[in-house]
Scaffold this motif. Structure first.
Motif, PDB file in Angstrom:
ATOM      1  N   SER A  40       0.845  -1.189   0.000  1.00  0.00           N
ATOM      2  CA  SER A  40       0.000   0.000   0.000  1.00  0.00           C
ATOM      3  C   SER A  40       0.878   1.236   0.000  1.00  0.00           C
ATOM      4  O   SER A  40       1.897   1.291   0.699  1.00  0.00           O
ATOM      5  CB  SER A  40      -0.880  -0.006   1.254  1.00  0.00           C
ATOM      6  OG  SER A  40      -1.546   1.229   1.409  1.00  0.00           O
ATOM      7  N   VAL A  41       0.446   2.203  -0.788  1.00  0.00           N
ATOM      8  CA  VAL A  41       1.150   3.484  -0.853  1.00  0.00           C
ATOM      9  C   VAL A  41       0.168   4.606  -0.534  1.00  0.00           C
ATOM     10  O   VAL A  41      -1.028   4.483  -0.807  1.00  0.00           O
ATOM     11  CB  VAL A  41       1.792   3.706  -2.242  1.00  0.00           C
ATOM     12  CG1 VAL A  41       2.837   2.644  -2.530  1.00  0.00           C
ATOM     13  CG2 VAL A  41       0.756   3.740  -3.342  1.00  0.00           C
ATOM     14  N   PRO A  42       0.649   5.713   0.021  1.00  0.00           N
ATOM     15  CA  PRO A  42      -0.250   6.826   0.330  1.00  0.00           C
ATOM     16  C   PRO A  42      -0.879   7.469  -0.897  1.00  0.00           C
ATOM     17  O   PRO A  42      -1.981   7.993  -0.824  1.00  0.00           O
ATOM     18  CB  PRO A  42       0.642   7.818   1.069  1.00  0.00           C
ATOM     19  CG  PRO A  42       1.758   6.988   1.622  1.00  0.00           C
ATOM     20  CD  PRO A  42       1.971   5.903   0.611  1.00  0.00           C
ATOM     21  N   GLY A  43      -0.192   7.427  -2.039  1.00  0.00           N
ATOM     22  CA  GLY A  43      -0.772   8.048  -3.221  1.00  0.00           C
ATOM     23  C   GLY A  43       0.006   7.762  -4.483  1.00  0.00           C
ATOM     24  O   GLY A  43       1.235   7.745  -4.475  1.00  0.00           O
ATOM     25  N   ALA A  44      -0.717   7.530  -5.556  1.00  0.00           N
ATOM     26  CA  ALA A  44      -0.101   7.357  -6.868  1.00  0.00           C
ATOM     27  C   ALA A  44       0.621   8.641  -7.266  1.00  0.00           C
ATOM     28  O   ALA A  44       0.189   9.736  -6.915  1.00  0.00           O
ATOM     29  CB  ALA A  44      -1.180   7.024  -7.899  1.00  0.00           C
ATOM     30  N   ARG A 127       1.567   3.350   4.462  1.00  0.00           N
ATOM     31  CA  ARG A 127       2.540   2.596   3.677  1.00  0.00           C
ATOM     32  C   ARG A 127       2.834   1.281   4.410  1.00  0.00           C
ATOM     33  O   ARG A 127       3.241   1.277   5.558  1.00  0.00           O
ATOM     34  CB  ARG A 127       3.829   3.407   3.511  1.00  0.00           C
ATOM     35  CG  ARG A 127       4.830   2.777   2.561  1.00  0.00           C
ATOM     36  CD  ARG A 127       6.107   3.597   2.469  1.00  0.00           C
ATOM     37  NE  ARG A 127       5.886   4.988   2.106  1.00  0.00           N
ATOM     38  CZ  ARG A 127       5.652   5.429   0.866  1.00  0.00           C
ATOM     39  NH1 ARG A 127       5.594   4.579  -0.135  1.00  0.00           N
ATOM     40  NH2 ARG A 127       5.490   6.710   0.637  1.00  0.00           N
ATOM     41  N   PHE A 128       2.590   0.165   3.722  1.00  0.00           N
ATOM     42  CA  PHE A 128       2.863  -1.148   4.304  1.00  0.00           C
ATOM     43  C   PHE A 128       3.023  -2.174   3.189  1.00  0.00           C
ATOM     44  O   PHE A 128       2.701  -1.913   2.032  1.00  0.00           O
ATOM     45  CB  PHE A 128       1.744  -1.588   5.268  1.00  0.00           C
ATOM     46  CG  PHE A 128       0.422  -1.882   4.622  1.00  0.00           C
ATOM     47  CD1 PHE A 128       0.142  -3.129   4.077  1.00  0.00           C
ATOM     48  CD2 PHE A 128      -0.569  -0.912   4.555  1.00  0.00           C
ATOM     49  CE1 PHE A 128      -1.083  -3.403   3.483  1.00  0.00           C
ATOM     50  CE2 PHE A 128      -1.795  -1.172   3.967  1.00  0.00           C
ATOM     51  CZ  PHE A 128      -2.056  -2.421   3.421  1.00  0.00           C
ATOM     52  N   SER A 129       3.509  -3.345   3.568  1.00  0.00           N
ATOM     53  CA  SER A 129       3.485  -4.502   2.678  1.00  0.00           C
ATOM     54  C   SER A 129       3.056  -5.701   3.510  1.00  0.00           C
ATOM     55  O   SER A 129       3.205  -5.715   4.730  1.00  0.00           O
ATOM     56  CB  SER A 129       4.852  -4.758   2.022  1.00  0.00           C
ATOM     57  OG  SER A 129       5.802  -5.199   2.965  1.00  0.00           O
ATOM     58  N   MET A 130       2.491  -6.683   2.822  1.00  0.00           N
ATOM     59  CA  MET A 130       2.120  -7.922   3.492  1.00  0.00           C
ATOM     60  C   MET A 130       2.146  -9.071   2.497  1.00  0.00           C
ATOM     61  O   MET A 130       2.025  -8.860   1.288  1.00  0.00           O
ATOM     62  CB  MET A 130       0.751  -7.824   4.172  1.00  0.00           C
ATOM     63  CG  MET A 130      -0.425  -7.656   3.243  1.00  0.00           C
ATOM     64  SD  MET A 130      -2.065  -7.775   4.060  1.00  0.00           S
ATOM     65  CE  MET A 130      -2.072  -6.357   5.123  1.00  0.00           C
ATOM     66  N   LEU A 131       2.301 -10.256   3.015  1.00  0.00           N
ATOM     67  CA  LEU A 131       2.160 -11.467   2.236  1.00  0.00           C
ATOM     68  C   LEU A 131       0.893 -12.141   2.726  1.00  0.00           C
ATOM     69  O   LEU A 131       0.696 -12.310   3.936  1.00  0.00           O
ATOM     70  CB  LEU A 131       3.370 -12.381   2.426  1.00  0.00           C
ATOM     71  CG  LEU A 131       3.439 -13.579   1.477  1.00  0.00           C
ATOM     72  CD1 LEU A 131       3.696 -13.112   0.046  1.00  0.00           C
ATOM     73  CD2 LEU A 131       4.525 -14.549   1.918  1.00  0.00           C
ATOM     74  N   VAL A 132       0.028 -12.484   1.789  1.00  0.00           N
ATOM     75  CA  VAL A 132      -1.261 -13.093   2.118  1.00  0.00           C
ATOM     76  C   VAL A 132      -1.335 -14.450   1.438  1.00  0.00           C
ATOM     77  O   VAL A 132      -1.175 -14.539   0.219  1.00  0.00           O
ATOM     78  CB  VAL A 132      -2.431 -12.195   1.652  1.00  0.00           C
ATOM     79  CG1 VAL A 132      -3.762 -12.830   2.012  1.00  0.00           C
ATOM     80  CG2 VAL A 132      -2.306 -10.798   2.243  1.00  0.00           C
ATOM     81  N   LYS A 133      -1.540 -15.497   2.235  1.00  0.00           N
ATOM     82  CA  LYS A 133      -1.683 -16.854   1.701  1.00  0.00           C
ATOM     83  C   LYS A 133      -3.099 -17.320   1.953  1.00  0.00           C
ATOM     84  O   LYS A 133      -3.518 -17.428   3.109  1.00  0.00           O
ATOM     85  CB  LYS A 133      -0.676 -17.800   2.342  1.00  0.00           C
ATOM     86  CG  LYS A 133       0.756 -17.498   1.950  1.00  0.00           C
ATOM     87  CD  LYS A 133       1.731 -18.521   2.485  1.00  0.00           C
ATOM     88  CE  LYS A 133       3.131 -18.163   2.035  1.00  0.00           C
ATOM     89  NZ  LYS A 133       4.116 -19.148   2.495  1.00  0.00           N
TER      90      LYS A 133
END
Length: 161
Positions: A40-44, A127-133
């Motif tokens: 996720s980013v705050p804005g394009a 702003r974050f990242s994740m791995l989703v299984k």
């Protein structure tokens, strides 16, 4: 409450730009039965997002696929047209799926929003990242305000082992 490792991704609907126009995609469709690297980013088109965050995932798409990632998804509180244009300008086509969280419902359901009103941005996703299984969060990297590091493609790649 903020999502955490072991939680199921909340059920919401996001929007994806297609050749037929904006199309809804549910989180069940997006994350069910597969492994997804989400960031996720705050804005394009914002500076850090455009110079570092999205390019890192574009550059690492093949390596992530080799580690079992079925799809890389970028989400932002923007509309589908902006997300599609940003992805095209960044060379993300075929590497990163650009998804709009136009009203911020997904970000809010995750408990990962911030108020960017003083910058004229309104409520945005952090702003974050994740791995989703298969719909379950297995890795979660949330940035401190203004930071960029733990949500990067390189950091998530290291977690894939």
């Amino acid at each position: 409450m903020t999502i955490k490792v072991g939680d199921a991704v909340p059920v919401t609907t996001l929007i994806k730009a297609t050749s037929d126009g904006p199309a809804p995609v549910t989180t069940a469709e997006l994350f069910g039965g597969r492994t997804v690297a989400l960031f996720s980013v705050p804005g394009a088109f914002t500076p850090t997002c455009s110079a570092k965050h999205l390019p890192g995932f574009v550059d690492n798409a093949a390596a992530m696929a080799a580690h079992g990632v079925d799809e890389i998804v970028c989400v932002s509180v923007n509309d589908a047209f902006v997300m599609a244009a940003w992805g095209k300008s960044a060379g993300a086509d075929g590497k990163v799926t650009m998804i709009a969280d136009g009203n911020g419902d997904f970000s809010a359901a995750l408990g990962l929003t911030f108020d960017g009103s003083k910058f004229g941005m309104g409520v945005r996703g952090q702003r974050f990242s994740m791995l989703v299984k298969d719909g379950i969060v297995t890795k979660l990297n949330i940035e401190d305000p203004g930071a960029f590091g733990v949500s990067s493609a390189e950091h998530l790649m290291a977690q894939l082992g």
